[in-house]
Design a protein around this motif. Structure first.
Motif, short mmCIF file in Angstrom:
data_model
loop_
_atom_site.label_atom_id
_atom_site.label_comp_id
_atom_site.label_asym_id
_atom_site.label_seq_id
_atom_site.Cartn_x
_atom_site.Cartn_y
_atom_site.Cartn_z
N VAL A 26 -35.53 69.43 47.64
CA VAL A 26 -36.02 69.00 46.34
C VAL A 26 -36.79 70.18 45.74
O VAL A 26 -37.88 70.53 46.22
CB VAL A 26 -36.92 67.75 46.47
CG1 VAL A 26 -37.53 67.38 45.13
CG2 VAL A 26 -36.11 66.59 47.04
N ILE A 27 -36.24 70.80 44.69
CA ILE A 27 -36.83 72.01 44.12
C ILE A 27 -36.77 71.91 42.60
O ILE A 27 -35.71 71.96 42.00
CB ILE A 27 -36.09 73.28 44.58
CG1 ILE A 27 -35.97 73.32 46.11
CG2 ILE A 27 -36.79 74.52 44.07
CD1 ILE A 27 -35.13 74.48 46.62
N GLY A 28 -37.95 71.74 42.00
CA GLY A 28 -38.00 71.65 40.54
C GLY A 28 -39.03 70.63 40.09
O GLY A 28 -39.85 70.15 40.87
N PRO A 29 -39.00 70.26 38.81
CA PRO A 29 -39.93 69.26 38.29
C PRO A 29 -39.58 67.87 38.80
O PRO A 29 -38.41 67.48 38.86
CB PRO A 29 -39.76 69.37 36.77
CG PRO A 29 -38.40 69.96 36.57
CD PRO A 29 -38.14 70.84 37.75
N VAL A 30 -40.60 67.10 39.17
CA VAL A 30 -40.45 65.74 39.68
C VAL A 30 -41.05 64.78 38.66
O VAL A 30 -42.09 65.07 38.06
CB VAL A 30 -41.15 65.58 41.05
CG1 VAL A 30 -41.00 64.16 41.58
CG2 VAL A 30 -40.61 66.60 42.04
N ALA A 31 -40.41 63.64 38.46
CA ALA A 31 -40.91 62.66 37.49
C ALA A 31 -40.67 61.26 38.02
O ALA A 31 -39.85 61.04 38.92
CB ALA A 31 -40.21 62.84 36.14
N ALA A 32 -41.39 60.29 37.46
CA ALA A 32 -41.18 58.88 37.76
C ALA A 32 -40.86 58.15 36.47
O ALA A 32 -41.49 58.41 35.43
CB ALA A 32 -42.40 58.27 38.44
N ASP A 33 -39.89 57.28 36.53
CA ASP A 33 -39.48 56.44 35.41
C ASP A 33 -39.75 55.00 35.83
O ASP A 33 -38.95 54.40 36.57
CB ASP A 33 -38.00 56.68 35.10
CG ASP A 33 -37.47 55.82 33.96
OD1 ASP A 33 -38.29 55.33 33.17
OD2 ASP A 33 -36.24 55.63 33.89
N LEU A 34 -40.88 54.45 35.40
CA LEU A 34 -41.33 53.15 35.89
C LEU A 34 -41.34 52.10 34.78
O LEU A 34 -41.65 52.41 33.62
CB LEU A 34 -42.74 53.25 36.48
CG LEU A 34 -42.96 54.21 37.64
CD1 LEU A 34 -44.39 54.10 38.14
CD2 LEU A 34 -41.98 53.95 38.77
N PHE A 35 -41.06 50.86 35.18
CA PHE A 35 -41.20 49.70 34.31
C PHE A 35 -42.37 48.89 34.85
O PHE A 35 -42.33 48.41 36.00
CB PHE A 35 -39.92 48.88 34.29
CG PHE A 35 -38.76 49.60 33.65
CD1 PHE A 35 -38.42 49.37 32.33
CD2 PHE A 35 -38.01 50.52 34.37
CE1 PHE A 35 -37.35 50.04 31.73
CE2 PHE A 35 -36.94 51.20 33.79
CZ PHE A 35 -36.61 50.95 32.47
#
Length: 569
Positions: free
Chosen positions: A421-430
């Protein structure tokens, strides 16, 4: 003037390789600002070097003693003259120290003075870490064609978003730094402040007192910067207009070399500067290692890469530059990777869905009720590990945190293959909350076969926020949470774990849930949080999965591997 600043610069005690030269020092050179205030600088001159290019450093942390090493003293024996100036109101320079507030005007006046000196030979570079790097960004777009190179470490062109991470107040780091800068000019201050400021800040933050009182509680008196950022936390306040230079980065013509750490407090915004330079058509160099802000291990790579950079752009010798502009250390894999760009080309964005029963996987969402927890700001969820300004930010075992009822823990099955895992990490939450004002914190962890759950990266979002979008009419919000970027291998047999919670105290000031002013809020209201993970609300963490190409890999030498990766990450 503090005793620390009266100390002589330490001598170079290294065996002198061929080509290194001795140097002389001119102390306390006066530089008069347009408003009449005089700032002091020291000039280090390599002996016998004809027309040496200049490296300029502006710092609030002192010019002498051990601070001289951080200011670039070790560059001088390689043929560069070094000018180190104390910022306004620090270590002999007149005026009042207004953190971040005078670096542009004072820096440009200093550059104009530099260009008038008979010993200036037409080219200079800028160098420095943290605040020193910020001081360079403050003037870089207006420094003129004589600025030929910049080499900056663990820094950014704006600290605003690092002070208000995801809209929340970075309490521990802000209070720590303010206390440190207030104490550093006292006798022995630079010896004691780094050791004690964070301890005082944490103790004060845990007192339960309103934020507006914590500077006096920690430092015994009101502290300007702390109070300023408390009072000016919205973009509309205007305080940050003269302190944010991110809008000028694309106009910088000088070649830029950047070094950062995966656990550094400024990494997301340092990478924003990198991307701004790339969008403007430049080719900056970028190195990211497994370091945190005050990690001494990045000192030698900083010096080595800065020497190569300044040799290339100030002396015309590019032989020390690597072929690929981007060099990343991948924790877990224990190896360096070389790439053409950031994020690494060919990376795919993989959605790992939060599953009912607190599972995690790449397979699609499943029908199930929402997961819930109750957050009580009077007893906030603590933070274990993660980026902080002073002290260690090395990954730690988060299992004590995962036993709390106010932390949702979603875990994958053991991985059948390595996952890079290499790069920007994000969360998409409801999500849904019974309070309009609340926080959501997301953390990514690596669970080893023995059960240890060590933090990899994290991020948060304070509501209400433009990054929260209503979904339907039942109060559900879709929120986008940016985590710290990472470069990490989840090894075969390990599991991926995601935390969802609403506190990371005292790193982030607790959200009282009332919407009262940040500085004076005292009433705390518990909040009920729901996280949805069904086909209509597919909450997920988004991981940048990189392919491992043999030509990109450079295994770390055994001794370097031991130093870089003592934690096994």
């Amino acid at each position: 003037m503090a005793l620390w600043d009266r100390l002589p610069a330490p001598p170079i005690r290294l065996r002198r390789p061929r080509g290194l030269v001795p140097y002389t020092v001119e102390r306390d050179l006066p530089v008069t600002m347009p408003d009449g205030v005089t700032l002091l600088a020291d000039r280090y001159v390599p002996t016998g070097v004809e027309r040496p290019p200049t490296i300029l450093v502006r710092t609030p942390y002192g010019r002498r003693g051990p601070a001289a090493l951080a200011n670039g003293l070790l560059l001088v024996p390689f043929g560069f003259q070094l000018v180190v100036q104390s910022a306004r109101g620090t270590f002999g320079s007149e005026g009042e120290f207004d953190p971040l507030g005078n670096e542009r005007d004072d820096g440009l006046a200093t550059i104009a003075w530099l260009k008038r000196q008979p010993w200036f030979h037409g080219a200079f570079g800028m160098y420095g870490a943290s605040y020193l790097g910020y001081s360079a960004w403050a003037v870089a777009a207006e420094a003129g064609p004589e600025l030929k190179a910049m080499s900056l470490q663990i820094t950014a062109s704006s600290f605003r978003d690092a002070v208000y991470v995801g809209g929340a107040f970075a309490l521990e780091s802000t209070l720590t730094w303010t206390d440190l800068t207030h104490r550093q000019a006292q006798p022995f201050g630079m010896l004691t402040a780094p050791l004690l400021s964070r301890r005082r800040a944490v103790r004060s933050a845990r007192s339960g007192r309103p934020l507006a009182e914590l500077d006096v509680l920690a430092g015994g008196r009101p502290m300007r910067f702390y109070r300023d950022v408390l009072a000016n936390h919205t973009a509309a306040d205007g305080y940050w207009d003269r302190r944010d230079f991110s809008g000028t980065v694309g106009s910088v013509e000088a070649p830029v070399n950047l070094l950062g750490g995966w656990y550094d407090v400024f990494l997301p915004w340092q990478l924003r500067d990198y991307l701004t330079l790339r969008a403007a058509g430049h080719v900056p160099y970028l190195t990211i290692g497994p370091w945190w802000h005050t990690d001494a291990r990045h000192g030698l790579p900083s010096l080595r890469e800065s020497l190569a950079w300044f040799r290339a752009h100030l002396l015309g010798d590019a032989s020390g530059l690597r072929a690929d502009p981007v060099r990343l250390y991948v924790t877990g894999a224990r190896e360096w990777r070389h790439y053409r760009d950031w994020p690494p080309p060919g990376t795919r964005r993989a959605r790992w869905h939060l599953h009912p029963g607190l599972g995690l996987g790449e397979d699609g969402p499943r029908s199930a009720p929402a997961s819930t927890y109750r957050f009580d700001p009077a007893h906030p969820t603590p933070a274990l590990g993660g980026p902080t300004l002073l002290g260690s930010s090395r990954p730690v075992d988060n299992r004590p945190l995962e036993r709390r009822p106010d932390v949702l823990v979603f875990t994958s099955p053991p991985l059948e293959d390595d996952l890079d895992v290499i790069g920007p990490v994000a969360a998409d939450l409801f999500v849904r909350s019974d309070r309009e004002h609340t926080d959501f914190i997301v953390r990514l962890c690596d669970v080893s076969p023995d059960g240890r759950s060590r933090n990899v990266c994290e991020g948060g979002l304070r509501l209400p926020s433009p990054a929260a979008v209503p979904v339907g009419t039942d109060g559900v919000l879709r929120i986008a949470v940016d985590l710290w970027p990472t470069g990490h291998r989840f090894a075969r047999g390990h599991r991926i774990r995601v935390h969802v919670t609403s506190g990371a105290h005292p790193k982030v000031a607790v959200n009282p849930g009332t919407g009262e002013p940040l500085a004076t809020a005292t009433r705390m209201v518990p909040v009920r949080q729901e996280v949805f993970h069904d086909p209509d609300h597919p909450s997920a963490i988004i991981l940048p999965v990189a392919e491992r190409s043999a030509e990109a890999v450079q295994p770390a030498p055994a001794e370097e591997e031991r130093r870089l990766d003592e934690n096994g990450l």
